[in-house]
Design a protein around this motif. Structure first.
Motif, PDB file in Angstrom:
ATOM      1  N   SER A  21      66.789  17.470 -44.152  1.00 48.65           N
ATOM      2  CA  SER A  21      67.529  16.521 -44.987  1.00 48.65           C
ATOM      3  C   SER A  21      66.566  15.821 -45.939  1.00 48.65           C
ATOM      4  O   SER A  21      65.483  15.398 -45.557  1.00 48.65           O
ATOM      5  CB  SER A  21      68.261  15.505 -44.112  1.00 48.65           C
ATOM      6  N   GLY A  76      67.723  13.272 -48.205  1.00 50.88           N
ATOM      7  CA  GLY A  76      68.371  12.083 -48.737  1.00 50.88           C
ATOM      8  C   GLY A  76      69.135  12.385 -50.015  1.00 50.88           C
ATOM      9  O   GLY A  76      69.921  13.340 -50.092  1.00 50.88           O
ATOM     10  N   GLY A  77      68.884  11.587 -51.051  1.00 54.19           N
ATOM     11  CA  GLY A  77      69.582  11.758 -52.317  1.00 54.19           C
ATOM     12  C   GLY A  77      69.237  13.036 -53.045  1.00 54.19           C
ATOM     13  O   GLY A  77      69.914  13.403 -54.015  1.00 54.19           O
ATOM     14  N   ASN A  78      68.205  13.748 -52.579  1.00 56.72           N
ATOM     15  CA  ASN A  78      67.814  15.013 -53.201  1.00 56.72           C
ATOM     16  C   ASN A  78      68.448  16.228 -52.534  1.00 56.72           C
ATOM     17  O   ASN A  78      68.063  17.368 -52.814  1.00 56.72           O
ATOM     18  CB  ASN A  78      66.293  15.159 -53.190  1.00 56.72           C
ATOM     19  N   ARG A  84      72.133  20.836 -53.530  1.00 60.02           N
ATOM     20  CA  ARG A  84      71.979  19.675 -54.398  1.00 60.02           C
ATOM     21  C   ARG A  84      73.290  18.898 -54.436  1.00 60.02           C
ATOM     22  O   ARG A  84      74.372  19.497 -54.423  1.00 60.02           O
ATOM     23  CB  ARG A  84      71.553  20.099 -55.799  1.00 60.02           C
ATOM     24  N   LYS A 143      75.075  12.387 -57.888  1.00 60.15           N
ATOM     25  CA  LYS A 143      74.666  10.998 -57.769  1.00 60.15           C
ATOM     26  C   LYS A 143      75.877  10.151 -57.383  1.00 60.15           C
ATOM     27  O   LYS A 143      76.953  10.299 -57.978  1.00 60.15           O
ATOM     28  CB  LYS A 143      74.083  10.484 -59.085  1.00 60.15           C
ATOM     29  N   VAL A 144      75.720   9.302 -56.389  1.00 59.71           N
ATOM     30  CA  VAL A 144      76.823   8.453 -55.928  1.00 59.71           C
ATOM     31  C   VAL A 144      76.329   7.020 -55.765  1.00 59.71           C
ATOM     32  O   VAL A 144      75.117   6.764 -55.708  1.00 59.71           O
ATOM     33  CB  VAL A 144      77.408   8.959 -54.589  1.00 59.71           C
ATOM     34  N   VAL A 160      75.525   4.277 -53.474  1.00 59.88           N
ATOM     35  CA  VAL A 160      75.211   4.166 -52.049  1.00 59.88           C
ATOM     36  C   VAL A 160      75.448   2.733 -51.582  1.00 59.88           C
ATOM     37  O   VAL A 160      74.887   1.785 -52.134  1.00 59.88           O
ATOM     38  CB  VAL A 160      73.747   4.582 -51.778  1.00 59.88           C
ATOM     39  N   PRO A 164      73.467   3.852 -46.176  1.00 58.98           N
ATOM     40  CA  PRO A 164      73.068   5.215 -45.807  1.00 58.98           C
ATOM     41  C   PRO A 164      72.919   5.433 -44.301  1.00 58.98           C
ATOM     42  O   PRO A 164      72.775   6.574 -43.855  1.00 58.98           O
ATOM     43  CB  PRO A 164      71.717   5.378 -46.506  1.00 58.98           C
ATOM     44  N   SER A 222      74.240   8.587 -42.138  1.00 54.32           N
ATOM     45  CA  SER A 222      74.519   9.752 -42.984  1.00 54.32           C
ATOM     46  C   SER A 222      74.036  11.049 -42.338  1.00 54.32           C
ATOM     47  O   SER A 222      74.686  12.091 -42.456  1.00 54.32           O
ATOM     48  CB  SER A 222      73.866   9.572 -44.357  1.00 54.32           C
ATOM     49  N   THR A 268      76.978  12.534 -47.485  1.00 54.44           N
ATOM     50  CA  THR A 268      77.034  11.773 -48.731  1.00 54.44           C
ATOM     51  C   THR A 268      78.185  10.777 -48.700  1.00 54.44           C
ATOM     52  O   THR A 268      78.044   9.621 -49.132  1.00 54.44           O
ATOM     53  CB  THR A 268      77.197  12.729 -49.928  1.00 54.44           C
ATOM     54  N   ALA A 277      77.375   7.582 -46.856  1.00 55.25           N
ATOM     55  CA  ALA A 277      76.530   6.648 -47.609  1.00 55.25           C
ATOM     56  C   ALA A 277      77.341   5.813 -48.589  1.00 55.25           C
ATOM     57  O   ALA A 277      76.899   4.742 -49.010  1.00 55.25           O
ATOM     58  CB  ALA A 277      75.446   7.413 -48.348  1.00 55.25           C
TER      59      ALA A 277
END
Length: 307
Positions: A219, A221-223, A237, A240-241, A243, A246, A249, A279, A282
């Motif tokens: 994992s 994270g945001g990537n 991928r 973008k959200v 957050v 988190p 998650s 996601t 989060a």
């Protein structure tokens, strides 16, 4: 039926305090408590996604009774073994963007209680289609316990998903779990490799897990995430959200993967559901909570590339 295992559950209490500082006294009217532990976060998300689930583990004392009542209120089926010790309480203080945590170690469990749980687990396997075990173990449990539970599951041909760390994870690898989910930091610590890019992560996963685990998720994270599955690598991928919280998650990701496996989704759809669930968590204030409609929407925005 998805069976979740939480070997060190807790009552999780969250306090919301503005401008929190150590050494001061604060009053708050904003707080919440939930049935906690990584495995129970998984349980809640599986339940919200609409798949059948039963939670198990070990509970004791008044805190254990309170935890069971919270699961009852949520309509979650459970079958815990009762022990003499008191189920732990974990505290989180949220102040602005910062979170301070105080985590109790949990009770000490006797050898006979561990043996009784093994028998209890054997009975639950009779109706399990997928097993998910998450989190730490109670004091007194052998470090090989996850390995033993995996072996029992494999004897019956039931996939076993494991989300833990440290020596318990390395012992369990020898039994060949179906799925594990180290994050980048855990993978770096276990491999001794400085992970600067995807190729470094692939090298670390190959070194530690290739040929031992069917599916490895790293994992990011945001990537997004990196997956090894049956010898092939996949890069995921995410959009973008906004957050909000988190925490949980990773557990929600495991829940999504378990649901996809139980529903016999293709691998690409399974990992899209997993990452979408993580996601979606989060984006919620609550820990271990998703909006199923949001999960479906996110799945459409996630890209899965075979490397």
């Amino acid at each position: 039926m998805i069976t979740t295992i939480t070997l060190n559950p807790s009552i999780d209490r969250r306090y919301f305090i503005q401008d929190f500082r150590t050494g001061q006294m604060f009053r708050t009217t904003e707080y919440e408590d939930t049935a906690g532990g990584k495995g129970l976060n998984v349980t809640r998300v599986v339940h919200l996604l609409g798949s059948p689930v039963i939670a198990t583990g070990l509970l004791g004392g008044k805190s254990g009774e309170s935890l069971e009542e919270k699961l009852n209120q949520s309509g979650i089926t459970h079958s815990f073994l009762k022990i003499n010790g008191e189920t732990r309480t974990c505290i989180a203080i949220l102040s602005g963007a910062e979170q301070t945590e105080v985590l109790e170690p949990g009770p000490y469990v006797a050898e006979r209680e561990v043996d009784t749980f093994r028998m209890h687990y054997d009975k639950l396997l009779e109706r399990a289609s997928v097993v998910v075990a998450s989190g730490s173990m109670m004091r007194g449990m052998p470090v090989t316990l996850y390995r033993d539970l995996i072996n029992k599951s494999k004897e019956k041909g039931i996939p076993f998903l494991l989300d833990t760390s440290g020596q318990a994870l390395m012992e369990a690898i020898e039994a060949g779990p179906s799925f594990i989910k180290p994050n980048k930091e855990e993978l770096e610590a276990a491999s001794g490799i400085l992970l600067k890019d995807d190729q470094d992560m692939i090298r670390a996963v190959d070194t530690l897990f290739r040929g031992k685990v069917e599916t490895v998720m790293v994992s990011l994270g945001g990537n997004g995430a990196l997956f090894l599955h049956e010898g092939s690598y996949y890069r995921v991928r995410i959009p973008k959200v906004l957050v909000k919280n988190p925490v949980g998650s990773g557990d929600s990701t495991v829940a999504g993967y378990a649901v996809g496996l139980e529903r016999e989704y293709s691998f690409e759809k399974r990992i899209a559901l997993a990452v979408a669930s993580g996601t979606a968590n989060a984006m919620e204030e609550a820990t271990g909570h998703v909006n199923p409609d949001q999960v479906v929407n996110l799945m459409k925005q996630i890209t899965v590339e075979k490397m």
